[in-house]
Scaffold this motif. Structure first.
Motif, PDB file in Angstrom:
ATOM      1  N   ARG A   1      -2.558   6.277  -6.153  1.00 35.06           N
ATOM      2  CA  ARG A   1      -2.009   6.190  -4.808  1.00 35.06           C
ATOM      3  C   ARG A   1      -3.036   5.764  -3.762  1.00 35.06           C
ATOM      4  O   ARG A   1      -2.667   5.308  -2.688  1.00 35.06           O
ATOM      5  CB  ARG A   1      -1.318   7.489  -4.418  1.00 35.06           C
ATOM      6  CG  ARG A   1      -2.213   8.659  -4.138  1.00 35.06           C
ATOM      7  CD  ARG A   1      -1.416   9.716  -3.371  1.00 35.06           C
ATOM      8  NE  ARG A   1      -2.180  10.923  -3.172  1.00 35.06           N
ATOM      9  CZ  ARG A   1      -2.160  11.947  -4.011  1.00 35.06           C
ATOM     10  NH1 ARG A   1      -1.400  11.897  -5.077  1.00 35.06           N
ATOM     11  NH2 ARG A   1      -2.894  13.001  -3.779  1.00 35.06           N
ATOM     12  N   SER A   2      -4.327   5.877  -4.074  1.00 35.86           N
ATOM     13  CA  SER A   2      -5.339   5.451  -3.100  1.00 35.86           C
ATOM     14  C   SER A   2      -5.220   3.954  -2.813  1.00 35.86           C
ATOM     15  O   SER A   2      -5.490   3.513  -1.699  1.00 35.86           O
ATOM     16  CB  SER A   2      -6.738   5.799  -3.612  1.00 35.86           C
ATOM     17  OG  SER A   2      -6.985   5.181  -4.853  1.00 35.86           O
ATOM     18  N   PHE A   3      -4.825   3.164  -3.817  1.00 34.80           N
ATOM     19  CA  PHE A   3      -4.679   1.720  -3.606  1.00 34.80           C
ATOM     20  C   PHE A   3      -3.381   1.393  -2.870  1.00 34.80           C
ATOM     21  O   PHE A   3      -3.295   0.402  -2.152  1.00 34.80           O
ATOM     22  CB  PHE A   3      -4.721   0.968  -4.932  1.00 34.80           C
ATOM     23  CG  PHE A   3      -5.966   1.244  -5.718  1.00 34.80           C
ATOM     24  CD1 PHE A   3      -7.218   0.891  -5.215  1.00 34.80           C
ATOM     25  CD2 PHE A   3      -5.907   1.893  -6.943  1.00 34.80           C
ATOM     26  CE1 PHE A   3      -8.381   1.153  -5.923  1.00 34.80           C
ATOM     27  CE2 PHE A   3      -7.061   2.171  -7.658  1.00 34.80           C
ATOM     28  CZ  PHE A   3      -8.301   1.807  -7.147  1.00 34.80           C
ATOM     29  N   ILE A   4      -2.368   2.225  -3.121  1.00 27.50           N
ATOM     30  CA  ILE A   4      -1.068   1.993  -2.491  1.00 27.50           C
ATOM     31  C   ILE A   4      -1.150   2.326  -1.006  1.00 27.50           C
ATOM     32  O   ILE A   4      -0.593   1.624  -0.160  1.00 27.50           O
ATOM     33  CB  ILE A   4       0.020   2.902  -3.123  1.00 27.50           C
ATOM     34  CG1 ILE A   4       0.007   2.795  -4.650  1.00 27.50           C
ATOM     35  CG2 ILE A   4       1.384   2.614  -2.518  1.00 27.50           C
ATOM     36  CD1 ILE A   4       0.357   1.461  -5.213  1.00 27.50           C
ATOM     37  N   HIS A   5      -1.897   3.403  -0.731  1.00 24.83           N
ATOM     38  CA  HIS A   5      -1.907   3.969   0.614  1.00 24.83           C
ATOM     39  C   HIS A   5      -2.252   2.930   1.677  1.00 24.83           C
ATOM     40  O   HIS A   5      -1.550   2.785   2.682  1.00 24.83           O
ATOM     41  CB  HIS A   5      -2.894   5.140   0.668  1.00 24.83           C
ATOM     42  CG  HIS A   5      -2.837   5.901   1.947  1.00 24.83           C
ATOM     43  ND1 HIS A   5      -3.706   5.671   2.980  1.00 24.83           N
ATOM     44  CD2 HIS A   5      -1.989   6.854   2.367  1.00 24.83           C
ATOM     45  CE1 HIS A   5      -3.401   6.469   3.994  1.00 24.83           C
ATOM     46  NE2 HIS A   5      -2.359   7.206   3.644  1.00 24.83           N
TER      47      HIS A   5
ATOM     48  N   PRO B   1      -0.879  -2.002   2.821  1.00 26.25           N
ATOM     49  CA  PRO B   1      -0.309  -2.789   3.921  1.00 26.25           C
ATOM     50  C   PRO B   1      -1.352  -3.254   4.940  1.00 26.25           C
ATOM     51  O   PRO B   1      -1.156  -4.284   5.569  1.00 26.25           O
ATOM     52  CB  PRO B   1       0.689  -1.822   4.569  1.00 26.25           C
ATOM     53  CG  PRO B   1       1.046  -0.859   3.493  1.00 26.25           C
ATOM     54  CD  PRO B   1      -0.214  -0.685   2.709  1.00 26.25           C
ATOM     55  N   THR B   2      -2.453  -2.506   5.087  1.00 28.55           N
ATOM     56  CA  THR B   2      -3.410  -2.868   6.139  1.00 28.55           C
ATOM     57  C   THR B   2      -4.745  -3.371   5.600  1.00 28.55           C
ATOM     58  O   THR B   2      -5.463  -4.067   6.312  1.00 28.55           O
ATOM     59  CB  THR B   2      -3.709  -1.654   7.055  1.00 28.55           C
ATOM     60  OG1 THR B   2      -4.082  -0.552   6.227  1.00 28.55           O
ATOM     61  CG2 THR B   2      -2.476  -1.289   7.874  1.00 28.55           C
ATOM     62  N   GLN B   3      -5.100  -3.010   4.366  1.00 26.47           N
ATOM     63  CA  GLN B   3      -6.409  -3.384   3.825  1.00 26.47           C
ATOM     64  C   GLN B   3      -6.262  -4.436   2.735  1.00 26.47           C
ATOM     65  O   GLN B   3      -5.777  -4.141   1.645  1.00 26.47           O
ATOM     66  CB  GLN B   3      -7.115  -2.149   3.239  1.00 26.47           C
ATOM     67  CG  GLN B   3      -7.346  -1.021   4.228  1.00 26.47           C
ATOM     68  CD  GLN B   3      -8.327  -1.394   5.320  1.00 26.47           C
ATOM     69  OE1 GLN B   3      -9.292  -2.131   5.082  1.00 26.47           O
ATOM     70  NE2 GLN B   3      -8.075  -0.939   6.540  1.00 26.47           N
TER      71      GLN B   3
ATOM     72  N   ALA C   1      -5.243  -6.339  -2.791  1.00 27.86           N
ATOM     73  CA  ALA C   1      -5.661  -7.194  -3.912  1.00 27.86           C
ATOM     74  C   ALA C   1      -5.734  -6.385  -5.209  1.00 27.86           C
ATOM     75  O   ALA C   1      -5.289  -6.850  -6.263  1.00 27.86           O
ATOM     76  CB  ALA C   1      -7.016  -7.824  -3.607  1.00 27.86           C
ATOM     77  N   ILE C   2      -6.281  -5.192  -5.116  1.00 30.29           N
ATOM     78  CA  ILE C   2      -6.398  -4.361  -6.320  1.00 30.29           C
ATOM     79  C   ILE C   2      -5.008  -3.949  -6.810  1.00 30.29           C
ATOM     80  O   ILE C   2      -4.698  -4.007  -8.002  1.00 30.29           O
ATOM     81  CB  ILE C   2      -7.275  -3.118  -6.046  1.00 30.29           C
ATOM     82  CG1 ILE C   2      -8.716  -3.565  -5.806  1.00 30.29           C
ATOM     83  CG2 ILE C   2      -7.189  -2.132  -7.205  1.00 30.29           C
ATOM     84  CD1 ILE C   2      -9.647  -2.472  -5.317  1.00 30.29           C
TER      85      ILE C   2
ATOM     86  N   GLN D   1       4.769  -0.204   2.268  1.00 31.45           N
ATOM     87  CA  GLN D   1       4.235  -0.155   0.903  1.00 31.45           C
ATOM     88  C   GLN D   1       5.301  -0.595  -0.095  1.00 31.45           C
ATOM     89  O   GLN D   1       5.047  -1.399  -0.993  1.00 31.45           O
ATOM     90  CB  GLN D   1       3.764   1.265   0.567  1.00 31.45           C
ATOM     91  CG  GLN D   1       2.589   1.726   1.420  1.00 31.45           C
ATOM     92  CD  GLN D   1       2.418   3.242   1.422  1.00 31.45           C
ATOM     93  OE1 GLN D   1       3.309   3.983   0.971  1.00 31.45           O
ATOM     94  NE2 GLN D   1       1.291   3.705   1.929  1.00 31.45           N
ATOM     95  N   LEU D   2       6.498  -0.072   0.084  1.00 31.31           N
ATOM     96  CA  LEU D   2       7.582  -0.401  -0.841  1.00 31.31           C
ATOM     97  C   LEU D   2       7.851  -1.900  -0.852  1.00 31.31           C
ATOM     98  O   LEU D   2       8.017  -2.504  -1.912  1.00 31.31           O
ATOM     99  CB  LEU D   2       8.859   0.357  -0.446  1.00 31.31           C
ATOM    100  CG  LEU D   2      10.100  -0.015  -1.254  1.00 31.31           C
ATOM    101  CD1 LEU D   2       9.907   0.350  -2.737  1.00 31.31           C
ATOM    102  CD2 LEU D   2      11.345   0.678  -0.705  1.00 31.31           C
TER     103      LEU D   2
END
Ligand code: C2E
Ligand code: MG
Ligand code: MG
Ligand code: MG
Length: 286
Positions: free
Chosen positions: A204-208, A211-213, A218-219, A244-245
């Motif tokens: 979830r750290s990549f999902i979080h 939208p902004t990073q 990319a990951i 995110q969705l």
């Protein structure tokens, strides 16, 4: 930077450490008793199809509600259970309870979903852990479409011969084996070639921040791409909002798990969902 009073700081941290150790010792002793007293339960969090919003799987998540005091997070008590060894009994209980519940759901006519349980590395130190998992399935008359497992990448990397043999056997029997928290371990990607895996769960750290990073995005996108190219199912963890969705749907991620759709909940609440009541499906009408 302000100059700190060294001795005061040390004393402060020693006190903190002491309090923490006392608390851990106390909790470890409580865990055994809590198992005997039936203070544990499983909550279930749905994973929905990104395309249709339909509930496909449920992740079983352990909950401890002590007779006295507030509920504790598994992030807090699982490490303690691992250190004290009670994790083995606890793991057996989780398998047993997940099987019992799944049999109950099947009897109620809910045939579509699978239940996945979490297995920690420490549990696999017991040589017969996965055999007893298979035994439990058999005893309950369940198969690969009913129960799956989630392991972190570190668990696979550190697994010994026997564990790997057992995992391959499960894999060939069609049991679902997901890599949990994908992308956060200390491993190279090459393990994906060598180990029995059927799904990736993107941490979830990549999902979080996707939208902004741009880097997180990319990951996230890369993980979905690799997963699909390897023929794996890809699940996104911790999806909390529509932005995110929508990215995940654009990237054709298969399954969505997160508070945006459903929080983990007791089995009786899952009954209502499987029975057709679908709150949160409004999130999909885009
Ligand atoms: P996990 O397997 O990665 O489980 C997902 C965690 O993310 C769960 O925390 C879940 O409540 C949380 N989560 C789900 N959606 C969202 C979201 O949208 N936002 C946020 N912020 N969090 C979300 P939980 O239930 O506290 O479990 C923590 C960890 O404890 C699990 O991480 C798993 O590693 C471990 N665990 C839980 N149950 C068991 C168990 O039965 N056996 C073992 N060995 N470990 C377990
Ligand atoms: Mg998990
Ligand atoms: Mg996870
Ligand atoms: Mg996690």
């Amino acid at each position: 930077r302000a100059k700190l009073d060294g001795r005061g700081v040390v004393r402060f941290f020693q006190q903190k450490l002491h309090d923490e150790l006392v608390r851990q010792h106390y909790l470890s002793a409580q865990l055994e008793e809590a198992l005997d007293n039936g203070e544990f339960s499983l909550h279930y969090q749905p994973q929905v199809s990104a395309a249709s919003g339909r509930i496909e799987n449920l992740e079983a998540l352990l909950r401890w509600e002590p007779a006295e005091g507030p509920p504790l997070s598994p992030a807090e008590f699982i490490p303690l259970a691992e250190r004290s060894g009670v994790i083995h009994r606890m793991g057996d209980w989780v398998i047993e309870e997940a099987c019992r519940q799944q049999v109950e759901w099947r009897a109620k006519g809910f045939h579509e979903h699978r239940v996945d349980i979490n297995v920690s590395g420490r549990q696999l130190v017991r040589p017969d852990a996965l055999k007893s998992f298979e035994d439990a399935l058999q005893r309950h008359g369940l198969g690969p479409r009913d129960i799956g497992i989630e392991l972190t990448e570190n668990v696979l990397i550190e697994a010994d011969e026997t564990v790997l043999e057992d995992l391959w056997r499960l894999y060939h029997r069609g049991i679902h084996i997901a890599i949990d928290d994908f992308g956060t371990g200390y491993s190279s990607l090459s393990y994906l070639k060598h180990f029995p895996v059927t799904a990736l769960k993107i941490d979830r750290s990549f999902i979080h921040d996707a939208p902004t990073q741009p880097k997180d995005r990319a990951i996230m996108e890369g993980a979905i791409f690799i997963g699909h190219r390897l023929g794996l199912e890809v699940v996104a963890e911790g999806v909390e909002n529509a932005e995110q969705l929508s990215l995940l749907r654009e990237m054709h991620c298969d399954l969505i798990q997160g508070f945006f759709f459903y929080r983990p909940m007791p089995a009786k609440d899952i009954d209502r969902l499987l029975g057709g009541f679908v709150p949160g499906s409004e999130g999909l009408s885009s």
